[in-house]
Design an enzyme around this catalytic site. Sequence first.
Site: not given
Lengths: 396, 222
Positions: A169, A335, A368
Amino acid sequence: MAEGDTTTLERPFFEAARGEADHPHSAVVRFGADAPLPLDAGGMLSPFQIAYQTYGALNAARSNAILLCHALSGDQHAANVHPVTGKPGWWETLVGPGKPIDTDRFFVIASNVLGGCLGTTGPSSTNPATGQPYGLDLPVVTIRDMVRAQSMLLDHLGIARLLAVVGGSMGGMQVLQWAASYPERVFAAMPIATAARHSAQNIAFHEVGRQAVMADPDWRAGRYLVEGTSPRRGLAVARMAAHITYMSDGSLHRKFGRRLQDRDGHTFSFDADFQVESYLRHQGEAFVDRFDANSYLYVTRAMDYFDLAADYGGVLAHAFKGSRTRFCLVSFTSDWLFTTADSRAVVHALNAAGAQVSFAEIDSDKGHDAFLLEEPEFSAITRGFIDAAARAVGVA
Amino acid sequence: MSPRDIAIHDLTMKEAARAASGKRVDLLLIADMVAPGSRVLDVGSGDGELLELLATTRGCDARGIELSREGVNAGVARGLAIIQGDADLDLADYPDGAFDYVILSQTIQATRRPKWVLEQMLRVGRRAIVSFPNFGFWRLRLDLLVNGRMPSSDNLPYSWHDTPNIHFCTIRDFVDLVGEVDARIERATALNASGYPVRVNLPWAVWNLLGEQAVFLLSRGP
């Protein structure tokens, strides 16, 4: 709580977490006037400090160091019990003795990002000029500023080249920035569930979160620490909204469905009838106990500003021109925040630059957040990629 | 053009012995066509067997593209550089001349656009190596003639309605395609049913009968 009430700080960030801002339960390196940090926003940050954790031992050749870059709400406590929450480190699925990022073999470094609230200089740190928390007086920081600060930490630790930089991320953004800014210092790079630029949709989600914080009357134009308030409700709402984006429709359905929370029927009220509501409220509450609201503004802003190609004439491949770093990108099927297409865009650029790159999409319904969870295929790939890098460098 | 016009590759006894060690003969043949230390892209790299062979025995900088998630994950977990991708789409993303060799091993028959793929291979690589099952092999012809059914064999185990192989060709068909994309054949080898090269210099028509598989080394230009 009646509207307009001032939140009393019963379990305040002010105490446990606030204490971490200046005096963390971590190693700290303080950079004085002789080592200012140039910022993308202009000017220098000085003095400033970086809080970090290390695991394992640096070998004699100084060739076995792996830097972990944390995500928006993460910190340096990747593989140890968290000093504020008492919970396990955020990446203990992957980092530890015998694990894919094996602390018996590698010297693993995790530092709190610039703008964070766990001991690296951020808006809740004391501004030496005033003796009070910076609040919004801290210049806005960028991913590149974070990475520049990390490179100073590595200088301090005497590590010229990292065996690997790994992060998911926002951590993955830092990995990409590392590979672009300091290619000679990165042997292997593993950007996970990330993108080379923050999308309009993601900026939009962040803006919702920031507006929730700033709409809380206890935010006090960012001066809540000085005024003794805390924008708990605003930050909790921000976290609730963000948390939805970290999961998938499938994982929410699997976890909660339409099940009710400790009740047999609908209450015909706005109470948390559904388990999913209760869960989100809990996530929001728990977050507020460990995270500074202004840090949330700064760090989300840093992600919004991230657009690696823009720094290289609009051509992402130019960011990796001539790079000898080996890359492994990973995305997760469910995601929708940082999609497989985002990872592929980076892969295409790396191919165009002639860089050595692997890319795998992991089948997962966990959204995610999958990169923080137990995913056997992801673990195997991480282990394989790191082991191959270690072999190539000659790390035992 | 007949096989006599080009350099025919032959296995030495030593190489044949290696083949007996369990490695796929067509992969050994391909590896043998690759100059040591080159940059190689293997399109449809499976679990990375050829990549590993090229890296360990030829010292190549070997990369792969593989469609199946299982193949990619297995290969990357073994430390190989493999990208999950589709030959029919993703070759377009590579710059001109990025590799010394682009290899398509037992995959061209599964591509949607074989001609486009071959053109891309010769754009991305200075040379292309293609191996494929020969549908002109006598046993397949006989199978169709005698049984009147779509042939299947150990190498081609799928039934007609459930197969990834949508563009079968014969050696002669492939030689025509090479001409269509203006490529030059530098070497060619046909493997007989035992997996060994058809040793004698014979016209394409004979290769086309005797070869169960074929391996071609191509370069750009006529």
